[in-house]
Design an enzyme around this catalytic site. Structure first.
Site, short mmCIF file in Angstrom:
data_model
loop_
_atom_site.label_atom_id
_atom_site.label_comp_id
_atom_site.label_asym_id
_atom_site.label_seq_id
_atom_site.Cartn_x
_atom_site.Cartn_y
_atom_site.Cartn_z
CB VAL A 340 48.68 25.13 51.70
CG1 VAL A 340 47.84 23.92 51.30
CG2 VAL A 340 47.79 26.36 51.79
NE ARG A 346 51.26 23.12 41.62
CZ ARG A 346 52.07 22.84 40.63
NH1 ARG A 346 51.64 22.10 39.63
NH2 ARG A 346 53.28 23.32 40.60
N GLY A 348 43.43 25.38 45.59
CA GLY A 348 42.73 26.63 45.93
C GLY A 348 42.55 26.85 47.42
N GLY A 350 44.88 27.72 49.68
CA GLY A 350 45.59 28.94 50.07
C GLY A 350 44.78 30.18 49.72
CD GLU A 373 58.35 41.78 54.81
OE1 GLU A 373 58.53 40.83 55.59
OE2 GLU A 373 58.54 42.96 55.13
CG ASN A 378 57.30 30.80 47.39
OD1 ASN A 378 56.74 30.09 46.54
ND2 ASN A 378 57.02 30.71 48.67
CE1 TYR A 385 52.62 35.40 49.09
CE2 TYR A 385 50.36 34.98 49.78
CZ TYR A 385 51.70 34.79 49.94
OH TYR A 385 52.16 34.00 50.96
#
Lengths: 416, 351
Positions: A340, A346, A348, A350, A373, A378, A385
């Site tokens: 992104v 920030r 939303g 992604g 992965e 990060n 995720y």
């Protein structure tokens, strides 16, 4: 004196021909097609309409910057190609000067603003000394009638607004940066202000050609070889290297992009499937987000073209601001890319991309569990995720390079 | 009297070299100018696209100027302009493409967009004036690894390609990990000379059931893991042994695939092209293998293996003869594939 002018510094693609202060033609588009595809066909159409013999041109004027780096280079390379082949000079015209020039005769301060991303605008402040009263043929006699109150810079809108407030005169805003910072103007501008009308609020090749005539007369033409665009900003790699050097020497580095307030969402964001036509923008986005780790164009193009993959992208105002891909491997889904654009993070985007990707991936390929992965450090990505139901299940030591870092293997088993 | 000679100005800016050349009839190089940016990219350990694009803008006119001057050719002595339009870094390509379009338009010359790999392969025509298709060509560079059957001028059948990293990319990454610096190819080549190439049994860079395809990422990971293991164990990494063993693994798969393809297709002329074709080990290995089998082997000299404009002039010439003309909407195509070029640009042909 016949001048052909080019401005590809922003969203607008514009060409014009001016002869001795008369604009013979102007052709301007504000369309999502790339300047690379638009510029020469437009220039050719204009030249044909005028029965223009290119050899009668005295100079090629071009917006020298600031502006979109790629846009500036398309304009610069085109101007160089023409000027070199025709054996005539290039007249570099500061983009913001030419934009302000459109407002000749307007009282008060003129403030062109271009969206410079990273929460900044390319801007400068001008004032016309001699105000046109209708009897004067215009202010084109001398450039000195337009005075620069603040030279071109890449700054946060707040900074230029406080300069404007200090001067305390009515101000006219123009440029593609205005819609982006409209809320900030509303909040911070304490003097009366107005926005230029739609037909004068973007780059104008006619204004650029006209101003170029003044500059040419002042001896500002340069050879095709000598001309270089004025970017105002070093490349990201150079900025990072400087920041790293500053950090080592204990100075305060520029704050990281992520620490800044996210950009206001001005346009609708659409999520759709990526096609081969979107790969070019996808690669640029990856380069912006991942630097050296970005996929190559070939790799990306092949990945998008495969039958066992699905690529989605988020689009805002015709620009790709995020993308994500999944590949079906033996009934499992492997998330290959999630990316992104920094200023759109920030919000939303992604998460939306990822959820839709998995949903569509399951529908299209009948895949079950999904895996991906991520760099161990990060945390922002890991947070995304985990929010979507992925669970860390393993590590690949030293999987990533520069800097060397472990990969954390995430799995999404069952529904999310 | 009209001459049948075709003299093209060629421009290449797909990565980090700005190059211009004047080539006559596809094989006679009248000038070949390369302005390398390697010094600045070395500071960053690899090519930085934005910096590369900026440097191209600065270098393009001086390169073209010098190419014309050294060739002793004026605009009226040119028959056309050839330019690399892809694949490559989009920002970098755009500089060459934008310049070439404007230059050709202003000079009233036809424009021919050239595929970068078509260029690399066509470097062989410059190296060996008697070379004619069909032949097999292995193109390996920082961005590409293709095994190609050259059926005719500009007509390619891709027999194999990399599934992940390009061969040159693997060289760069391994060189970086070994602390050998950038660019990786020559650095690994040099270090490998001192090393034992059988010290490590790294996996071969091929794919089971993958035909002539390559995969270099597994090999690269194996090298990095071995290096990591040595560091964790507190050992001094055996740089030249690792470099030699890695290089052997790459060279072996490239050689094996090329020879197997020769056997299968019955084609008796083999060529290599692209930056990796400068690798001394690959050149020697193939030279020996071809000599043993009585095959003709063509390896362009190193200056023709790196990115250069002479090769674009060679490829551009054969495209020009076929009537390929690019229109003013010609765009930089970072993902241009070798097979689709003609269809795409014939469709956009301008008269």
């Amino acid at each position: 004196m016949k001048i052909l002018a080019i401005d590809t510094s922003g969203l607008v693609c514009a060409v014009a021909v001016a002869e001795d202060g008369r604009i013979q033609a102007e052709y301007k588009t504000d369309h999502k097609k790339t300047h690379s595809q638009m510029l020469m066909p437009m220039l050719d159409a204009m030249a044909r309409a005028l029965d223009l013999d290119l050899h009668t041109l005295d100079a090629i004027a071009v917006a020298e910057g600031p502006g979109s780096f790629t846009g500036l280079r398309i304009g610069a390379s085109t101007a160089k190609g023409m000027a070199f082949a025709l054996g005539i000079p290039v007249i570099p015209v500061p983009t913001l000067d030419a934009m302000a020039w459109q407002m000749s005769g307007t009282p008060g301060i003129i403030c062109p603003m271009m969206d410079a991303r990273r929460r900044q605008v390319y801007t400068a402040l001008y004032r016309f000394r001699e105000i046109c009263d209708g009897t004067d043929p215009g202010n084109r006699e001398t450039l000195r009638s337009m005075e620069t109150l603040m030279p071109a810079a890449a700054v946060p809108a707040q900074e230029v607004l406080s300069r404007i407030n200090e001067i305390g005169e009515t101000v006219t805003f123009l440029g593609d940066g205005v819609p982006v910072v409209r809320e900030i103007i509303r909040e911070k501008c304490t003097v009366p202000y107005r926005e230029a009308p739609a037909f004068r609020c973007r780059q104008s090749a006619a204004a650029l050609a006209d101003l170029a005539g003044v500059l040419m007369a002042a001896g500002k033409g340069v050879s095709a070889a000598a001309f270089t665009p004025v970017y105002l900003r070093p490349s990201q790699a150079e900025r990072e290297a400087a920041a790293a050097a500053a950090a080592v020497s204990g100075q305060t580095a520029e704050p990281a992009e992520e620490e800044r307030e996210p950009e206001k969402q001005l346009r609708e964001i659409v999520i759709r499937r990526m096609t081969a036509q979107d790969v070019q923008q996808g690669v640029l986005l990856e380069e912006e987000c991942l630097g050296q780790e970005a996929w190559s164009g070939t790799l990306f193009g092949d990945a998008v073209a495969r039958r066992d993959t699905l690529y989605l992208m988020a689009e805002s105002g015709g620009a790709q601001i995020g993308h994500a891909g999944i590949r079906a491997v033996c009934g499992e889904g492997e998330i290959t890319n999630v990316c992104v654009k920094p200023v759109f993070r920030r919000q939303g985007i992604g998460e939306k991309l990822l959820r839709q990707l998995i949903h569509e991936g399951r529908r299209s390929f009948g895949i079950g569990d999904c895996t991906l992965e991520v760099r161990a450090g990060n945390t922002a990505a890991a947070g995304l995720y985990e929010k979507c139901g992925f669970v860390p299940e393993g590590r690949r030591p030293g999987f990533y390079e520069r800097p060397s870092e472990d990969a954390v293997i995430y799995w999404l088993r069952g529904d999310f | 009297m009209m001459s049948n000679d075709v003299t093209l100005l060629a421009i290449e800016s797909s990565c980090d070299e700005t190059a211009a050349a004047v080539v006559r009839n596809g094989r006679e190089v009248l000038s070949d100018i390369i302005s390398s940016q390697i010094d600045i990219h070395t500071l960053y350990g690899g090519v930085v696209p934005e910096i590369a694009s900026r440097k191209h803008v600065e270098a393009v006119v001086p390169c073209v100027e010098q190419a014309l001057r050294e060739a002793g050719v004026t605009l009226s002595g040119l028959d056309g302009v050839a330019v690399t339009c892809g694949p490559g870094l989009v920002g970098a390509l755009l500089v060459g493409v934008s310049f070439a379009k404007a230059f050709a338009y202003s000079a009233g010359l036809p424009l021919v967009g050239v595929h970068h790999i078509d260029g690399h392969i066509s470097a062989c025509y410059i190296e060996e004036p008697s070379l004619e298709p069909p032949f097999l060509c292995l193109v390996a560079s920082g961005g590409h690894s293709h095994l190609v059957r050259v059926a005719d001028y500009g007509v390619y059948e891709i027999l194999g390609q990399t599934r992940d990293d390009a061969a040159g990319e693997a060289f760069d990454k391994v060189a970086r990990a070994l602390g050998l610096g950038y660019p990786g190819g020559p650095a690994v080549d040099r270090a490998a000379r001192e090393g034992n190439d059988t010290a490590y049994a790294f996996p071969q860079a091929k794919i089971s059931e993958g035909g002539y395809d390559f995969s270099f990422s597994g090999l690269k990971s194996a090298v990095l893991n071995e290096l990591n293991r040595q560091r964790m164990a507190g050992e001094e990494p055996r740089v030249s042994d690792i470099a030699a063993s890695f290089q052997r693994a790459v060279v072996e798969v490239l050689t094996e695939h090329l020879l197997a393809a020769a056997e299968e297709t019955g084609i008796r002329t083999l060529a290599i092209a692209g930056g990796v074709a400068s690798n001394s080990c690959l050149r020697e290995r193939l030279e020996t293998a071809c000599a043993e089998r009585g095959l003709t082997f063509i390896r362009p000299r190193p200056v023709l293996c790196t990115d250069n404009a002479a090769m674009i002039g060679a490829a551009g010439y054969y495209a020009y003869l076929r009537g390929v003309r690019s229109d003013l909407a010609l765009n930089a195509e970072p993902n241009l594939s070798l097979g689709t070029r003609e269809r795409r640009y014939h469709a956009g042909k301008q008269t």
